[in-house]
Design an enzyme around this catalytic site. Structure first.
Site, PDB file in Angstrom:
ATOM      1  NE  ARG A   1      42.341  35.404  61.855  1.00  0.00           N
ATOM      2  CZ  ARG A   1      41.791  36.391  62.545  1.00  0.00           C
ATOM      3  NH1 ARG A   1      40.486  36.471  62.660  1.00  0.00           N
ATOM      4  NH2 ARG A   1      42.542  37.300  63.140  1.00  0.00           N
TER       5      ARG A   1
ATOM      6  CE  LYS B   1      28.329  37.623  52.956  1.00  0.00           C
ATOM      7  NZ  LYS B   1      29.632  36.897  53.012  1.00  0.00           N
TER       8      LYS B   1
ATOM      9  N   PRO C   1      24.102  32.677  48.251  1.00  0.00           N
ATOM     10  CG  PRO C   1      25.485  31.541  49.750  1.00  0.00           C
ATOM     11  CD  PRO C   1      25.492  32.609  48.706  1.00  0.00           C
TER      12      PRO C   1
END
Length: 346
Positions: free
Chosen positions: A29, A159, A188
């Site tokens: 960023r 997600k 994961p």
């Protein structure tokens, strides 16, 4: 190209890529924010690869074309990681995750050199609550989280929504055979292990701090996680990127452990002088007081506390992932906590 390069997992990915001699276009960023990028420069100074930093923002659709130019592999790790402190879960989590993925992969469609995308997803895209395992011996890559929503487990929902968007864009590609990029996702579990900088954040560091500082000395809920070492997750990204036959989704979990298992491992390795918890808190007590102690709802408690959780990691092993013992991961992570002074050494 690696998006979100200042992050916990991404730092290790960048390190391994630079050690292997690659040229890495890393998006952050703010490329001038020393706390976020100094560790990346330090790695680049002692490795054979070349690091180039670029400014990019998930919600800026035009910010990824320049850093992606000339790249053949994209590793998209950037995603909002916020567990509490927000009033609008859609704005804080879901929209940045989905739109960010869309913006990055639309740029991938415009990049003529790109051949493969490796997406950092999560087991949160595989399941929402432990009760989702009913009728299964273990979760596999064929499973999808269908129980999370923007109101229940919003991080998990962000997600799975982002990963589904990635597959949607991948499947909608047009062009001559061979000109399309293919997609690999790394999913994961709860990631532990040392960070390359104390400026990055993860849920696992919060658990270790709470245990080491005594916040959980009276006991922990009977919660089970799929655990994996951050170094294995990073290596899996490289295997997913450079193994020709890699394709589809890969669950990354070394083994399932309870919060009490974590505490017991730490006590064995660091001694009883630290206030690691020694007992489980009964579920009715967790149900009664949990919502007052953090971002935990009674719906989450009812669907996760006291239930088993298992993952089939055989597919990741066929990719070449080798898992280190959980004790080693926890030892290395807590040792870093002590070295950084986040918990007083005793």
């Amino acid at each position: 190209m690696v998006t979100g390069a200042s992050g916990y997992i991404a730092g290790w990915i960048v390190r391994y890529l630079l050690e292997a001699g690659h040229t890495v276009h890393a998006t952050v960023r703010d490329p001038h924010k020393a706390a976020s990028v100094d560790h990346l420069h330090a790695i680049a100074d002692v490795t054979p690869g070349t690091l180039k930093l670029f400014k990019a923002d998930l919600l800026d659709a035009d910010s990824f074309d320049a850093p992606m130019a000339g790249c053949d592999v994209l590793m998209h790790t950037a995603s909002p990681f916020v567990l509490d402190g927000f009033t609008d879960a859609n704005e804080a989590l879901v929209r940045p995750a989905v739109e960010g993925t869309r913006n990055v992969l639309n740029a991938a469609n415009r990049c003529e050199t790109l051949k493969r995308v490796v997406l950092t997803s999560s087991v949160a895209s595989v399941y929402g609550d432990a009760t989702d395992m009913k009728g299964k011996s273990a979760f596999t890559e064929a499973d999808w989280n269908t129980t999370s929503t923007v109101d229940h487990n919003p991080y998990q929902y962000s997600k799975v929504a982002a990963e589904r968007e990635a597959w949607k864009i991948h499947d909608a590609q047009t062009g001559e055979p061979g000109s399309r990029w293919d997609l690999v996702t790394i999913n994961p579990g709860m990631v532990y292990g040392p960070s390359l900088t104390n400026a990055s954040h993860s849920a696992s560091i919060g658990t270790l701090l709470d245990m080491g500082r005594g916040k959980l000395r009276s006991g922990v809920p009977d919660l089970v996680y799929g655990m994996v070492d951050v170094r294995e997750v990073a290596q899996a990204h490289l295997l997913g990127a450079f193994t020709t036959e890699a394709e589809g989704r890969y669950i990354l979990v070394s083994e399932s452990v309870s919060m009490l298992d974590i505490a017991a491992s730490l006590r064995r390795q660091f001694g009883k002088q630290y206030p690691f918890p020694m007992m489980k808190v009964p579920k009715p007590v967790v149900w009664a007081v949990g919502p007052f102690m953090g971002p935990v709802t009674r719906k989450f408690i009812s669907r996760n506390v006291g239930y088993p959780l298992r993952f089939d990691n055989r597919r990741s092993q066929t990719l070449g992932v080798t898992y280190r013992p959980v004790d080693d991961t926890l030892r290395d992570h807590f040792e870093q906590v002590l070295e950084d002074g986040l918990v007083r050494r005793r």
